[in-house]
Design a protein around this motif. Structure first.
Motif, PDB file in Angstrom:
ATOM      1  N   LEU A 178     -47.983 -88.128  16.213  1.00 14.03           N
ATOM      2  CA  LEU A 178     -48.352 -87.237  15.106  1.00 14.03           C
ATOM      3  C   LEU A 178     -49.854 -86.990  15.098  1.00 14.03           C
ATOM      4  N   LYS A 179     -50.240 -85.727  14.902  1.00 12.38           N
ATOM      5  CA  LYS A 179     -51.649 -85.329  14.801  1.00 12.38           C
ATOM      6  C   LYS A 179     -51.771 -84.335  13.650  1.00 12.38           C
ATOM      7  N   THR A 180     -52.918 -84.336  12.987  1.00 13.37           N
ATOM      8  CA  THR A 180     -53.174 -83.383  11.904  1.00 13.37           C
ATOM      9  C   THR A 180     -54.255 -82.403  12.347  1.00 13.37           C
ATOM     10  N   LEU A 181     -53.991 -81.120  12.120  1.00 12.07           N
ATOM     11  CA  LEU A 181     -54.936 -80.054  12.390  1.00 12.07           C
ATOM     12  C   LEU A 181     -55.368 -79.482  11.043  1.00 12.07           C
ATOM     13  N   PHE A 235     -48.781 -80.761  29.706  1.00 15.77           N
ATOM     14  CA  PHE A 235     -48.212 -79.585  29.051  1.00 15.77           C
ATOM     15  C   PHE A 235     -49.232 -79.019  28.067  1.00 15.77           C
ATOM     16  N   TYR A 236     -49.227 -77.672  27.922  1.00 11.49           N
ATOM     17  CA  TYR A 236     -50.156 -76.981  27.024  1.00 11.49           C
ATOM     18  C   TYR A 236     -49.408 -76.041  26.097  1.00 11.49           C
ATOM     19  N   TRP A 237     -49.891 -75.948  24.865  1.00 17.77           N
ATOM     20  CA  TRP A 237     -49.406 -74.961  23.904  1.00 17.77           C
ATOM     21  C   TRP A 237     -50.635 -74.290  23.303  1.00 17.77           C
ATOM     22  N   ASP A 238     -50.700 -72.956  23.337  1.00 17.59           N
ATOM     23  CA  ASP A 238     -51.772 -72.180  22.700  1.00 17.59           C
ATOM     24  C   ASP A 238     -51.165 -71.385  21.561  1.00 17.59           C
ATOM     25  N   PHE A 239     -51.752 -71.483  20.373  1.00 22.16           N
ATOM     26  CA  PHE A 239     -51.223 -70.751  19.220  1.00 22.16           C
ATOM     27  C   PHE A 239     -52.294 -70.599  18.160  1.00 22.16           C
ATOM     28  N   GLN A 240     -52.026 -69.761  17.180  1.00 19.87           N
ATOM     29  CA  GLN A 240     -52.913 -69.544  16.040  1.00 19.87           C
ATOM     30  C   GLN A 240     -52.208 -69.995  14.768  1.00 19.87           C
ATOM     31  N   THR A 241     -53.007 -70.463  13.821  1.00 20.00           N
ATOM     32  CA  THR A 241     -52.446 -70.849  12.531  1.00 20.00           C
ATOM     33  C   THR A 241     -53.473 -70.598  11.436  1.00 20.00           C
ATOM     34  N   ASN A 242     -52.987 -70.384  10.231  1.00 23.87           N
ATOM     35  CA  ASN A 242     -53.854 -70.200   9.069  1.00 23.87           C
ATOM     36  C   ASN A 242     -53.771 -71.382   8.110  1.00 23.87           C
ATOM     37  N   ASN A 243     -52.942 -72.357   8.431  1.00 22.96           N
ATOM     38  CA  ASN A 243     -52.681 -73.464   7.513  1.00 22.96           C
ATOM     39  C   ASN A 243     -52.955 -74.810   8.173  1.00 22.96           C
ATOM     40  N   THR A 244     -53.433 -75.737   7.347  1.00 21.50           N
ATOM     41  CA  THR A 244     -53.524 -77.120   7.805  1.00 21.50           C
ATOM     42  C   THR A 244     -52.106 -77.600   8.085  1.00 21.50           C
ATOM     43  N   MET A 245     -51.939 -78.333   9.178  1.00 20.77           N
ATOM     44  CA  MET A 245     -50.583 -78.734   9.559  1.00 20.77           C
ATOM     45  C   MET A 245     -50.569 -80.084  10.251  1.00 20.77           C
ATOM     46  N   VAL A 246     -49.440 -80.768  10.085  1.00 17.23           N
ATOM     47  CA  VAL A 246     -49.168 -81.989  10.832  1.00 17.23           C
ATOM     48  C   VAL A 246     -48.288 -81.586  12.007  1.00 17.23           C
ATOM     49  N   ILE A 247     -48.721 -81.962  13.197  1.00 15.93           N
ATOM     50  CA  ILE A 247     -48.002 -81.593  14.425  1.00 15.93           C
ATOM     51  C   ILE A 247     -47.421 -82.855  15.042  1.00 15.93           C
ATOM     52  N   ALA A 248     -46.146 -82.792  15.379  1.00 12.54           N
ATOM     53  CA  ALA A 248     -45.503 -83.876  16.124  1.00 12.54           C
ATOM     54  C   ALA A 248     -45.282 -83.388  17.541  1.00 12.54           C
ATOM     55  N   GLU A 264     -53.904 -84.232  22.773  1.00 16.34           N
ATOM     56  CA  GLU A 264     -55.204 -83.748  22.322  1.00 16.34           C
ATOM     57  C   GLU A 264     -55.000 -82.516  21.452  1.00 16.34           C
ATOM     58  N   VAL A 265     -55.464 -82.613  20.202  1.00 15.47           N
ATOM     59  CA  VAL A 265     -55.401 -81.519  19.236  1.00 15.47           C
ATOM     60  C   VAL A 265     -56.762 -81.450  18.557  1.00 15.47           C
TER      61      VAL A 265
END
Length: 146
Positions: A140-143, A98-111, A41-42
């Motif tokens: 793969l997910k896109t944010l 499992f959980y990951w919390d983070f900040q980003t300023n860019n559109t990204m593809v996450i694997a 889930e993203v």
């Protein structure tokens, strides 16, 4: 001669159900259990500098346990919690989250990646299996960040 012909015909009739049973047995013996089931889930959209959470639930349909290592990879370099790697024991009756919390300023593809590894002292009594076909699984997910 006639009795030999009857015997020959009867054997084909008798072999047909046996042949069908063998075919049915082969189909029943096929193993359709999934090695890895990943639910990732993203959020689809986030604001710049907004903290987002990636949640991954990992399951297996195998009867045996496996040692897994989970982590995230992206097309954008990231620091901090995004790079955390988790190691755990995955069993059929015990899915892992499992959980990951983070900040980003860019559109990204996450694997979201799960590796099945050989590591001692993770699963009870060090009893774990390694799949033959593959030991790395990913989703793969896109944010999108605006």
């Amino acid at each position: 001669m006639r009795s030999l012909q009857l015997l020959f015909r009867a054997s084909h009739v008798a072999l047909l159900p046996l042949f069908c049973l063998l075919l049915g047995t082969n189909e029943a013996q096929e193993d359709s259990r999934k090695v890895m089931i990943m639910d990732v889930e993203v959020p689809q959209i986030a604001r710049a500098d907004e903290e987002i959470t990636v949640k991954m639930v990992v399951k297996t349909e195998l009867r045996e346990c496996m040692v897994i290592k989970t982590y995230l990879v992206s097309n954008t370099p990231m620091d901090g919690p995004f790079n955390y790697k988790y190691t755990g024991c995955l069993c059929e009756d015990y899915p892992r989250t499992f959980y990951w919390d983070f900040q980003t300023n860019n559109t990204m593809v996450i694997a979201a990646v799960v590796d099945v590894v050989r590591q001692l002292n993770i699963c009870p009594n060090n009893k774990a299996v390694m799949p033959i076909e593959a030991n790395r699984f990913h989703v793969l997910k896109t944010l999108y960040v605006h």
